[in-house]
Motif scaffolding. Structure first.
Motif, mmCIF file in Angstrom:
data_model
loop_
_atom_site.group_PDB
_atom_site.id
_atom_site.type_symbol
_atom_site.label_atom_id
_atom_site.label_comp_id
_atom_site.label_asym_id
_atom_site.label_seq_id
_atom_site.Cartn_x
_atom_site.Cartn_y
_atom_site.Cartn_z
ATOM 1 N N ARG A 187 -8.238 -3.600 -6.395
ATOM 2 C CA ARG A 187 -7.590 -4.881 -6.089
ATOM 3 C C ARG A 187 -8.579 -6.026 -6.271
ATOM 4 O O ARG A 187 -8.185 -7.179 -6.386
ATOM 5 C CB ARG A 187 -7.101 -4.906 -4.638
ATOM 6 N N ASP A 212 0.519 4.331 -2.561
ATOM 7 C CA ASP A 212 0.317 5.716 -2.100
ATOM 8 C C ASP A 212 1.369 6.652 -2.696
ATOM 9 O O ASP A 212 1.060 7.786 -3.084
ATOM 10 C CB ASP A 212 0.384 5.786 -0.562
ATOM 11 N N LYS A 248 0.818 -1.212 0.000
ATOM 12 C CA LYS A 248 0.000 0.000 0.000
ATOM 13 C C LYS A 248 0.861 1.274 0.000
ATOM 14 O O LYS A 248 0.527 2.260 -0.667
ATOM 15 C CB LYS A 248 -0.945 -0.009 1.205
#
Ligand SMILES: Cc1cc2nc3c(=O)[nH]c(=O)nc-3n(C[C@H](O)[C@H](O)[C@H](O)COP(=O)(O)O)c2cc1C
Length: 173
Positions: free
Chosen positions: A52, A28, A24
């Motif tokens: 996802r 980001d 993640k």
């Protein structure tokens, strides 16, 4: 990674390591890079869908004339523009041109940032817009502009040649 190196090295990847997830924090970082792109009047009409979900990815692959490699990537980013935001600021030019250009700038940043993180991407533009909108449940003023599968490449692949600079540039001295 140095910017010219990233620009030179980046190439479309259409085969992903399905077992290797994209953390993640890395996603980001890529989205942060996307949002550093320029936009007309700094309006930032872009909106990003980060997918996802396996069924949704499969739906996007189908909407993109069955380009199955989209569903193989652990992450798919769909870059959209809110046309009403651009139109409110710049009228028809905003709706028809800036909204698309702004999203294109963000998309290129995604490709370069992902590459500098060792990830592969492909800018997918061949899709049925209404089908993508339906799969993502987009409001009518949000236009999907690019589907970008993101993942670790399973094959290095090759980058196609470019035309010589002299064939595409006119110098006006
Ligand atoms: C607007 C746009 C639409 C594209 N659509 C697709 C697509 O639908 N499917 C695909 O496999 N590649 C697509 N590509 C990737 C191009 O085929 C690729 O960038 C080009 O062949 C140059 O190769 P490179 O990215 O490896 O340098 C698209 C690229 C752009 C900029």
């Amino acid at each position: 990674m140095e910017v010219f190196k990233a620009i030179r090295e980046r190439k479309s990847v259409r085969s992903f390591d399905e077992k290797r997830d994209v953390p993640k924090e890395v996603v980001d970082k890529i989205l942060e890079a996307a949002c550093q792109a320029p936009t007309a009047g700094n309006i930032q009409p872009w909106r990003f869908w980060v997918i996802r979900n396996i069924q949704v990815k499969a739906g996007l692959a189908t909407a993109a004339i069955n380009q199955r490699f989209i569903a193989q990537a652990p992450i798919v980013i769909v870059v959209c523009s809110d046309l009403d935001i651009s139109a409110e600021a710049y009228g028809e030019r905003g709706r028809e041109l800036y909204a698309i250009q702004d999203a294109a700038c963000a998309t290129e940043n995604i490709l370069l940032a992902a590459h500098s993180e060792g990830l592969g991407t492909c800018w997918v533009g061949a899709f049925y817009e209404e089908d993508v909108s339906r799969v993502l449940n987009l409001p009518s003023h949000v236009k999907p502009l690019a589907i970008v599968p993101v993942g670790y490449p399973s094959h290095p692949g090759t980058k196609p040649d470019r035309m010589p600079i002299k064939d595409v540039v006119e110098y006006v001295d």
